[in-house]
Structure formats: structure tokens, C-alpha cells
Design a protein around this motif. Structure first.
Motif, short mmCIF file in Angstrom:
data_model
loop_
_atom_site.label_atom_id
_atom_site.label_comp_id
_atom_site.label_asym_id
_atom_site.label_seq_id
_atom_site.Cartn_x
_atom_site.Cartn_y
_atom_site.Cartn_z
N PRO A 128 0.85 -1.32 -0.04
CA PRO A 128 0.00 -0.10 0.00
C PRO A 128 0.86 1.15 -0.15
O PRO A 128 2.20 1.10 0.49
N ILE A 129 0.15 2.49 -0.58
CA ILE A 129 1.20 3.55 -0.56
C ILE A 129 1.14 4.07 1.09
O ILE A 129 0.08 4.18 1.66
N PRO A 130 2.38 4.07 1.59
CA PRO A 130 2.44 4.50 3.16
C PRO A 130 1.68 5.91 3.48
O PRO A 130 2.15 6.95 2.60
N ARG A 131 1.08 5.96 4.22
CA ARG A 131 0.64 7.50 4.81
C ARG A 131 1.59 7.52 6.16
O ARG A 131 1.38 6.84 7.16
N SER A 132 2.20 8.91 6.39
CA SER A 132 2.81 8.95 7.39
C SER A 132 2.97 10.58 7.62
O SER A 132 2.39 11.45 7.01
N THR A 133 3.56 10.95 8.79
CA THR A 133 3.57 12.21 9.46
C THR A 133 5.01 12.59 9.59
O THR A 133 5.60 11.84 10.10
N PRO A 134 5.33 13.65 9.21
CA PRO A 134 6.59 14.27 9.43
C PRO A 134 6.97 14.27 10.93
O PRO A 134 6.03 14.61 11.82
N GLY A 135 8.35 13.67 11.45
CA GLY A 135 8.54 13.81 12.92
C GLY A 135 9.96 13.17 13.42
O GLY A 135 10.76 12.96 12.56
N VAL A 136 10.01 12.87 14.55
CA VAL A 136 11.20 12.29 14.95
C VAL A 136 10.94 11.20 15.86
O VAL A 136 9.91 11.03 16.60
N VAL A 137 11.87 10.20 15.48
CA VAL A 137 11.75 9.02 16.30
C VAL A 137 12.70 8.84 17.37
O VAL A 137 13.65 8.76 16.98
N GLN A 138 12.58 8.75 18.43
CA GLN A 138 13.49 8.45 19.71
C GLN A 138 13.42 7.03 20.44
O GLN A 138 12.16 6.60 20.60
N PHE A 139 14.52 6.43 20.37
CA PHE A 139 14.59 4.87 20.92
C PHE A 139 14.69 5.11 22.47
O PHE A 139 15.37 5.96 23.13
N VAL A 140 13.73 4.61 23.38
CA VAL A 140 13.50 4.67 24.83
C VAL A 140 13.59 3.44 25.36
O VAL A 140 13.43 2.48 24.63
N GLY A 141 13.89 3.44 26.63
CA GLY A 141 14.23 2.28 27.51
C GLY A 141 15.43 1.63 27.03
O GLY A 141 15.39 0.38 27.66
N SER A 142 16.40 1.98 26.42
CA SER A 142 17.57 1.14 25.92
C SER A 142 18.79 2.48 26.31
O SER A 142 18.55 3.44 26.17
N THR A 143 19.83 1.73 26.55
CA THR A 143 21.18 2.42 26.76
C THR A 143 22.02 2.26 25.47
O THR A 143 22.19 0.84 25.14
#
Length: 158
Positions: free
Chosen positions: A79-94
């Protein structure tokens, strides 16, 4: 891996698949923006040899890169993906500088390519509905219930 998504501008640049190297690479259009996010270096989240580069100290996804041979891709109608612009942060890991951290179930992740649309999707088999965030031009990160669930890419081919 747990992630948190929030609104923000995606990184500007060019995602390219390099045939003779069997690799995917992202070139930032604004190197200063990249350097601002990597004050303490970088680490990676790896699905085999495909890497999500993570800036330190904020643990934010910057782009994708890595050895990613076409021979491992399955042709599929995506499918053609629908997205929003943004930031992804990894959490709960070091994360430590220079280390690649593999996802726990990487053997179940499939690589699918839709030649009509040019989209590539890397996700566990049977992945369900997800929220997609555009972190960089041509790079989307998917989340289901706060966990990394996919990588969508639309590279130029060189």
C-alpha cells in the motif's frame, strides 16, 4: 525496541540504492543539522545488515544505511504508506557510541519491494497496522504499540 514518535521536521537529503555496492545510503543535504544531533557520536539499530543510525545523546533516528542486496527482496504489492513528519526516539535502552544493536526477532523481518511505487518495506512477517513517521526524505519508521515495527524506504537507484 521501544520508540517514541513526535512531530518535527524530517531530515532533508537523498536516499540511494547503490547497485554495485548492494547497499543503501543516505546523504544529508544539511550536514550541520546532522552534526547537531550527533554531539556524542552515533550508534545503530540493526536488522541484520540494514542499520538505523541513532544520534547520541538524544537517541533519535537519523537515517538508514547498510549492506542490503536486492537478491533478498521479495516482490510485493505494497500500500502507499501514509506518514506524518517527525522524530523517532529510541527509549528504554542505553546506547554506546559505535555499537550496532540488533532487534530481537530480526530473522522474522521480511524485505518487500513494490516496483510500481518504488517503496521497500522491512517488517516482521504478519506485522499489523502501524503509525508511520517520516524521519528523513524517503525514510519512514513504523510503530505498533510503541515498538519498532517497520522501516519503509523509497530510494533512488544508482
Amino acid at each position: 525496541m521501544n520508540i517514541k514518535q513526535r512531530p518535527g521536521p524530517p531530515f532533508a537529503g537523498t536516499l540511494t540504492y547503490i547497485d554495485h555496492e548492494y547497499s543503501i545510503n543516505f546523504m544529508h543535504s544539511e550536514p550541520d543539522q546532522y552534526l547537531d544531533c550527533t554531539a556524542d557520536g552515533v550508534a545503530s539499530v540493526a536488522i541484520r545488515t540494514l542499520q538505523i543510525e541513532v544520534g547520541l545523546p538524544r537517541y533519535e533516528a537519523l537515517h538508514v544505511w547498510g549492506y542490503f542486496p536486492k537478491i533478498s527482496w521479495k516482490t510485493a504489492e505494497l500500500p502507499i504508506p501514509r506518514s506524518t513528519p517527525g522524530v523517532v526516539q529510541f527509549v528504554g535502552s542505553t546506547f554506546q557510541r559505535g555499537i550496532a544493536y540488533g532487534v530481537s526477532d530480526e530473522d522474522s523481518w521480511r524485505k518487500e519491494f513494490d516496483p510500481r511505487s518504488g517503496w521497500l518495506r522491512v517488517a516482521p512477517e504478519g506485522a499489523s497496522a502501524e503509525h508511520l513517521t517520516e524521519i528523513a526524505d524517503g525514510v519512514l519508521i513504523g510503530s505498533t504499540d510503541g515498538r519498532l515495527s517497520s522501516i519503509w524506504m523509497r530510494p533512488l537507484f544508482a
